[in-house]
Every structure is written in structure tokens, then in C-alpha cells.
Design an enzyme around this catalytic site. Structure first.
Site, PDB file in Angstrom:
ATOM      1  N   ARG A 313       0.744  -1.258  -0.052  1.00 14.14           N
ATOM      2  CA  ARG A 313       0.049   0.028  -0.047  1.00 14.14           C
ATOM      3  C   ARG A 313       0.826   1.272   0.040  1.00 14.14           C
ATOM      4  O   ARG A 313       0.543   2.087  -0.688  1.00 14.14           O
ATOM      5  CB  ARG A 313      -1.163  -0.031   1.165  1.00 14.14           C
ATOM      6  CG  ARG A 313      -1.893  -1.317   1.209  1.00 14.14           C
ATOM      7  CD  ARG A 313      -3.087  -1.097   2.212  1.00 14.14           C
ATOM      8  NE  ARG A 313      -3.977  -0.127   1.802  1.00 14.14           N
ATOM      9  CZ  ARG A 313      -4.003   1.146   2.145  1.00 14.14           C
ATOM     10  NH1 ARG A 313      -3.492   1.533   3.530  1.00 14.14           N
ATOM     11  NH2 ARG A 313      -4.942   1.964   2.063  1.00 14.14           N
ATOM     12  N   CYS A 342      15.035  -4.388  -4.020  1.00 12.59           N
ATOM     13  CA  CYS A 342      15.789  -3.621  -4.742  1.00 12.59           C
ATOM     14  C   CYS A 342      15.167  -2.662  -5.536  1.00 12.59           C
ATOM     15  O   CYS A 342      15.364  -2.802  -6.962  1.00 12.59           O
ATOM     16  CB  CYS A 342      16.809  -4.465  -5.307  1.00 12.59           C
ATOM     17  SG  CYS A 342      16.399  -5.575  -6.447  1.00 12.59           S
ATOM     18  N   GLU A 343      14.301  -1.848  -4.851  1.00 11.09           N
ATOM     19  CA  GLU A 343      13.654  -0.710  -5.794  1.00 11.09           C
ATOM     20  C   GLU A 343      13.704   0.498  -4.993  1.00 11.09           C
ATOM     21  O   GLU A 343      13.408   0.342  -3.613  1.00 11.09           O
ATOM     22  CB  GLU A 343      12.249  -0.961  -6.190  1.00 11.09           C
ATOM     23  CG  GLU A 343      11.993  -2.106  -7.296  1.00 11.09           C
ATOM     24  CD  GLU A 343      10.892  -2.018  -7.778  1.00 11.09           C
ATOM     25  OE1 GLU A 343      10.472  -0.860  -8.101  1.00 11.09           O
ATOM     26  OE2 GLU A 343      10.501  -3.075  -8.367  1.00 11.09           O
TER      27      GLU A 343
HETATM   28  N1  LLP Z   1     -16.765  -3.972  -3.557  1.00 11.21           N
HETATM   29  C1  LLP Z   1     -16.214  -4.126  -4.623  1.00 11.21           C
HETATM   30  C2  LLP Z   1     -16.836  -4.278  -5.972  1.00 11.21           C
HETATM   31  C3  LLP Z   1     -14.884  -3.568  -4.545  1.00 11.21           C
HETATM   32  O1  LLP Z   1     -14.024  -3.510  -5.903  1.00 11.21           O
HETATM   33  C4  LLP Z   1     -14.067  -3.387  -3.530  1.00 11.21           C
HETATM   34  C5  LLP Z   1     -12.991  -3.117  -3.278  1.00 11.21           C
HETATM   35  C6  LLP Z   1     -15.058  -3.467  -2.281  1.00 11.21           C
HETATM   36  C7  LLP Z   1     -16.325  -3.845  -2.354  1.00 11.21           C
HETATM   37  C8  LLP Z   1     -14.457  -3.372  -0.942  1.00 11.21           C
HETATM   38  O2  LLP Z   1     -13.873  -1.908  -0.724  1.00 11.21           O
HETATM   39  P1  LLP Z   1     -13.399  -1.460   0.669  1.00 11.21           P
HETATM   40  O3  LLP Z   1     -14.624  -1.569   1.814  1.00 11.21           O
HETATM   41  O4  LLP Z   1     -12.591  -2.692   1.212  1.00 11.21           O
HETATM   42  O5  LLP Z   1     -12.892  -0.115   0.481  1.00 11.21           O
HETATM   43  N2  LLP Z   1      -6.102  -2.065  -2.475  1.00 11.21           N
HETATM   44  C9  LLP Z   1      -6.550  -0.889  -2.183  1.00 11.21           C
HETATM   45  C10 LLP Z   1      -8.165  -0.968  -2.149  1.00 11.21           C
HETATM   46  C11 LLP Z   1      -8.638  -1.568  -3.417  1.00 11.21           C
HETATM   47  C12 LLP Z   1     -10.235  -1.751  -3.296  1.00 11.21           C
HETATM   48  C13 LLP Z   1     -10.641  -2.526  -4.246  1.00 11.21           C
HETATM   49  N3  LLP Z   1     -12.217  -2.844  -4.611  1.00 11.21           N
HETATM   50  C14 LLP Z   1      -6.051  -0.246  -0.864  1.00 11.21           C
HETATM   51  O6  LLP Z   1      -5.253  -0.943  -0.519  1.00 11.21           O
HETATM   52  O7  LLP Z   1      -6.465   0.666  -0.670  1.00 11.21           O
END
Ligand code: LLP
Length: 416
Positions: A313, A342-343
Site C-alpha cells: 500500500r 531492490c527498488e
Molecule cells: N466491492 C467492490 C466491488 C470492490 O471492488 C471493493 C474494493 C470493495 C467492495 C471493498 O472496498 P473497501 O470496503 O475495502 O474499501 N487495494 C486498495 C483498495 C482496493 C479496493 C478494491 N475494491 C487499498 O489497499 O487501499
């Protein structure tokens, strides 16, 4: 232990008497540590979000797909969403039934659609082109669809999933064609869904998004459900006393909207939400070890084993995670915490004021349970860490083993 900056884990009794240094000695470093009590609390908070009776919380497994974690989520009475057959597979392992799984697809193959059909899982399509393919595979079947209500939000442009710039969902202007395809294949549209993006700290955007998707819902008769999406944020800057999302206020506003809509629609349909981060982020601390301390020009660096292969993240979205140091230091200093990949972008935290660290110290990255392990990789052929769970009685159990060299190489086929 130094109490200089452990106020966050202390305030919630995160380690429940376990010493982070001992945990690392026993299970290796880095190490994802989860607290079962906190996970259960978060599940209950969201389950009680609204007073509207037909309400389903579908935990978004992409945030954390650990099997034991999912077992607890299921015990708490939550349902789940899945982004892929692989996620559904683990959800089945955790005991979820097909009707508890909602497959929210994005550009999936016919084989992946067929997986949902064969396993009786409701699938949401997010384009006309995928609806057409679904109709060919499953004429007369049940289907859901993701719509773009035009309201997007998120902590970074990469995680905004509605509005003008996104690849996701069907724009409302295509509803006439959408209906024609439903008719052509005799498909029953059982529900519609949206997800505006990830991480809002003010409820207003979410409410705006809810109103937008409900307006779209009015275009369809006899829906069984409307899924309002996830995105519920958590305060990542706890050491700076960042306030929490006001769930009570959001829940009250939401309840009124849902009751009113059901009345207008003439049916007590089910409303779903899809939180990933809110459920999973705060019940985890990622532990790592300092292996080197050095001054390079203006920056002092703590070189750790917390590379972006372990937690992507900060590197990917410039995300902030609070850091705690578990040593006896009484002094603080400004230091940049980096990993072992290594970045040059392999930085967990820039210029933080932390208790003075030395080689061998154990540090903790807070709120690591969402998109932490689930986005971890073997980049640089590093081993993904173990995951442990502190049970409600303080007992520690291993829930995922650390990778081994065999894990890294098992799929290779050497040349003869
Ligand atoms: N529903 C759908 C269709 C989604 O694509 C996502 C997340 C969620 C629910 C859940 O979202 P949340 O409640 O967790 O915000 N990797 C990124 C976040 C990517 C979210 C992708 N989709 C991070 O580390 O912040």
C-alpha cells in the site's frame, strides 16, 4: 517496553499480553498478527449499521482472504462477495453456502462465469458484452448487474470505481439495450450493485452514491436486492488522533433512505453493503525487524524486512500506516523506514518521528489487515510471511504458514 508510541495497540489491548518480540522469535519475521476480538467487533458494528430489517453485510474477501479469518466472519453472520472463482473457492472452504456468496465480476472469462453457474452463485455482470455472454451460457437464468451511478470516491485515484473515468459498471444510458439483452435470453435480473470506491471518511459521498443507485433501481421491476457497495474508511493516522468514520450518523441517514425506498418501490427488498477494509484493517499489525540503521545524506534510514512485497500500500498509493516500535528507547528521532526490496520506492514510512531504533528491534505497522497479505507477493523471491491469530482468550494460533523455498519453485518445469 518503551511506551513512547505504543498507545494505539495499548489502547485496544491488541497483543493481549503477548510480547511482539517473542511472537517474531516463534513465528518468524515479518509476521501478520490478527486479533480475533477486534475482528468480531468490526463485523458487529457493520451488521448493526441500519435498522432496516432486510440487510446483508457481504464482507469483501479481496481485502483479506485468510481461511481462519473467513471462518470468523461467517460465524459472525456475515455473507461475502467474491471477485473471482479463487475467492469463492476459499469461501466455500470457510463454510459459506452458494446463496451467501455474491460474485461481482469484472471482465471474466466464460469459464469463470460457468463456475458461478455450476456452483449456484449469483453473478453480477458489469458490461453489456458480458451480459450477452452470460445469456448465451445460462438462458432463463438469474443475474445481477453493476451500474455506475456517477458518484465516485476513494483515497487515491487508483481506487475510485465509479464516475466518469472508471472501467467498472454499466452506464445508465445503456439501460434500454441492457433490458433488450435480458429479454433476448429470458434472464431474470435479481439485483443491481455498485461500488463507488475505497475509503471514504465522511458518509455524505456514500449517501449520494446510494441515492444514485436507488434511482437506477427504479428502472427495474421486482428486484430482490440492491447492493450499495463498500468503501467504509478507517483512520490510518491514529497516532495523530484522526477521528473515526461516524457510523451512527451514516447508519441513521441510510436507514431512513432504505425504509423510504422500500415503501416507494412497493417491496421490502434486501439491501447489501460490501465492506472490506472496515472489517479487516484494524484487527492486524504487521511485525517486522530492523536489520540496519544508516545515515544516507539527509535521511536516516531504518532498513527492515518490510518490503513492498509484504505490504504494497505505501508504495502503490503513498498510503500512510502508523508505525510502533517495540524497544526500551527513551529518545525519539526522525527516520525513514524502508524494506529489503531492490527498488528505491521500497519505503514503508517517510521521515517519521519514532523511538530510536537499533538493529534487531521489532516494529509494528498498524492497520495492516486490509489489502496487506492479500496483495503480498514473492517479488525478489522473498517468502510471504506467516499469519497468526490472537484468540479472544489471548492464545496464539498459526493460521497461515510462512512460504518455503518449495512454494517458490513448485510450478517450475526445468528444461530437460
Ligand atoms: N466491492 C467492490 C466491488 C470492490 O471492488 C471493493 C474494493 C470493495 C467492495 C471493498 O472496498 P473497501 O470496503 O475495502 O474499501 N487495494 C486498495 C483498495 C482496493 C479496493 C478494491 N475494491 C487499498 O489497499 O487501499
Amino acid at each position: 517496553m518503551s511506551k513512547l508510541n505504543t498507545k494505539v495497540t495499548d489502547s485496544v489491548n491488541f497483543f493481549q499480553g503477548n510480547d511482539p518480540k517473542k511472537l517474531v522469535e516463534e513465528y518468524g519475521s515479518p509476521l501478520y498478527v490478527y486479533n480475533e476480538r477486534i475482528l468480531r467487533e468490526r463485523c458487529r458494528e457493520i451488521k448493526n449499521l441500519v435498522s432496516y430489517p432486510h440487510f446483508s453485510v457481504n464482507y469483501s474477501t479481496k481485502a483479506n482472504n485468510n481461511l481462519a479469518f473467513l471462518q470468523i466472519v461467517r460465524e459472525e453472520g456475515l455473507n461475502v462477495d467474491a471477485m473471482s472463482p479463487g475467492e469463492a473457492h476459499v469461501e466455500f472452504m470457510a463454510g459459506f453456502k452458494p446463496e451467501q456468496i455474491f460474485f461481482i465480476s469484472n471482465n471474466v472469462s466464460k469459464e469463470e462465469m460457468q463456475y458461478a453457474i455450476d456452483h449456484d452463485i449469483t453473478l453480477s455482470v458489469d458490461s453489456l458484452s458480458q451480459l450477452e455472454q452470460y445469456g448465451q451460457l445460462n438462458p432463463g437464468g438469474r443475474v445481477a448487474a453493476r451500474f455506475n451511478g456517477g458518484v465516485g470516491a476513494g483515497h487515491h485515484e487508483k481506487v475510485v470505481t465509479a464516475g466518469k473515468k472508471t472501467k467498472f459498471a454499466i452506464n445508465p444510458e445503456y439501460i434500454p439495450e441492457f433490458k433488450e439483452i435480458l429479454k433476448k435470453y429470458d434472464l431474470k435480473l435479481v439485483g443491481i450493485n455498485q461500488h463507488i470506491g475505497s475509503l471514504f471518511m465522511e458518509g455524505d459521498k456514500y449517501i449520494e452514491g446510494v441515492k444514485a443507485i436507488l434511482n437506477i433501481a427504479k428502472e427495474f421491476d421486482d428486484l430482490e436486492f440492491v447492493d450499495l457497495g463498500g468503501g467504509f474508511g478507517i483512520p490510518y493516522e491514529k497516532l495523530n488522533d484522526q477521528p473515526r468514520l461516524d457510523l451512527k450518523d451514516l447508519g441513521e441517514k441510510l436507514s431512513k433512505i432504505l425504509f423510504d425506498f422500500a415503501k416507494e418501490y412497493g417491496k421490502e427488498l434486501t439491501f447489501k453493503v460490501e465492506p472490506g477494509r472496515y472489517i479487516s484493517a484494524e484487527c492486524s499489525v504487521l511485525l517486522g525487524t530492523v536489520h540496519a540503521v544508516k545515515q544516507n545524506n539527509v535521511h536516516k534510514f531504518a532498513g527492515t524486512d518490510l518490503g513492498f512485497n509484504v505490504l504494497a500500500r505505501p508504495m502503490m498509493y503513498d498510503s500512510h500506516h502508523d508505525i510502533e516500535v517495540y524497544n526500551n528507547s527513551d529518545d525519539t528521532e526522525e527516520i525513514t523506514v524502508v524494506g529489503n526490496i531492490c527498488e528505491s520506492g521500497d519505503i514503508i514510512a517517510h521521515d517519521r518521528v519514532l523511538p530510536k531504533v537499533a538493529e534487531g528491534d521489532v516494529i509494528g505497522v498498524l492497520d495492516a489487515g486490509a489489502y496487506g497479505y492479500s496483495m503480498a507477493s514473492n517479488y525478489n523471491n522473498r517468502l510471504r510471511p506467516a499469519e497468526i491469530l490472537i484468540r479472544e482468550n489471548g492464545e496464539v494460533v498459526l493460521t497461515r504458514k510462512r512460504d518455503t523455498f518449495e512454494d517458490l519453485t513448485r510450478n517450475f518445469i526445468p528444461l530437460k
